[in-house]
Write a protein that holds these residues in place. Structure first.
Motif, short mmCIF file in Angstrom:
data_model
loop_
_atom_site.label_atom_id
_atom_site.label_comp_id
_atom_site.label_asym_id
_atom_site.label_seq_id
_atom_site.Cartn_x
_atom_site.Cartn_y
_atom_site.Cartn_z
N MET A 135 -7.87 2.39 -9.72
CA MET A 135 -7.31 3.74 -9.60
C MET A 135 -7.03 4.32 -10.99
SD MET A 135 -4.74 3.07 -6.38
CE MET A 135 -3.86 4.62 -6.51
N GLN A 186 0.95 4.07 -2.97
CA GLN A 186 0.71 5.49 -2.67
C GLN A 186 1.88 6.35 -3.14
OE1 GLN A 186 -0.97 6.63 1.13
NE2 GLN A 186 0.55 8.27 1.29
N LEU A 219 -6.79 -3.01 -7.18
CA LEU A 219 -6.80 -1.62 -6.71
C LEU A 219 -6.16 -0.70 -7.75
CD1 LEU A 219 -7.44 0.15 -4.12
CD2 LEU A 219 -4.98 0.07 -3.76
N TRP A 250 -3.39 10.27 -4.25
CA TRP A 250 -4.10 9.16 -3.60
C TRP A 250 -3.50 8.88 -2.23
CZ3 TRP A 250 -8.29 6.80 -5.79
CH2 TRP A 250 -8.49 6.97 -7.17
N ALA A 268 0.84 -1.21 0.00
CA ALA A 268 0.00 0.00 0.00
C ALA A 268 0.87 1.26 0.00
CB ALA A 268 -0.94 -0.01 1.20
N ALA A 288 -8.17 2.95 -1.42
CA ALA A 288 -7.53 4.15 -1.97
C ALA A 288 -8.53 5.29 -1.92
CB ALA A 288 -7.07 3.90 -3.41
N VAL A 324 -3.38 5.56 0.11
CA VAL A 324 -3.62 4.12 -0.04
C VAL A 324 -3.27 3.43 1.27
CG1 VAL A 324 -3.00 2.05 -1.33
CG2 VAL A 324 -3.09 4.25 -2.50
N SER A 372 1.61 7.02 -6.74
CA SER A 372 0.30 7.50 -7.20
C SER A 372 -0.04 8.84 -6.56
CB SER A 372 -0.78 6.47 -6.85
OG SER A 372 -0.45 5.20 -7.35
#
Length: 86
Positions: A71, A28, A67, A34, A24, A47, A36, A31
């Motif tokens: 996303m 994150q 996920l 976001w 996670a 997310a 996460v 990304s």
């Protein structure tokens, strides 16, 4: 009657949770926009989109690949909407 010994995983739940928290964190970090996390209680990745939008964006998935797909889908959808309104 179920034989729970036959379901014993090679990894402990704590090891799986730690690995999923690290996944996670990596998602994150890659990304922007976001937040996460891995939910130990729910056994899912979540997310949260952190941008200004008419609606909150929250995605739940049982695995990291799902996920990430969701996303990316949301990002493409938002990009198309912003292009239409530009």
């Amino acid at each position: 009657m179920l034989d729970f010994k036959s379901f014993a995983p090679e990894e402990t739940i704590a090891q799986v949770d730690q690995a999923n928290r690290e996944i996670a964190h990596t998602i994150q970090a890659r990304s922007p926009g976001w937040v996460v996390l891995w939910s130990v209680w729910r056994r899912r990745f979540s997310a949260f989109g952190c941008w200004t939008s008419a609606q909150s964006v929250i995605i739940d998935a049982v695995d990291a690949e799902e996920l990430i797909r969701e996303m990316q889908s949301i990002m493409v959808e938002n990009w198309h909407q912003s292009e239409r309104h530009a």
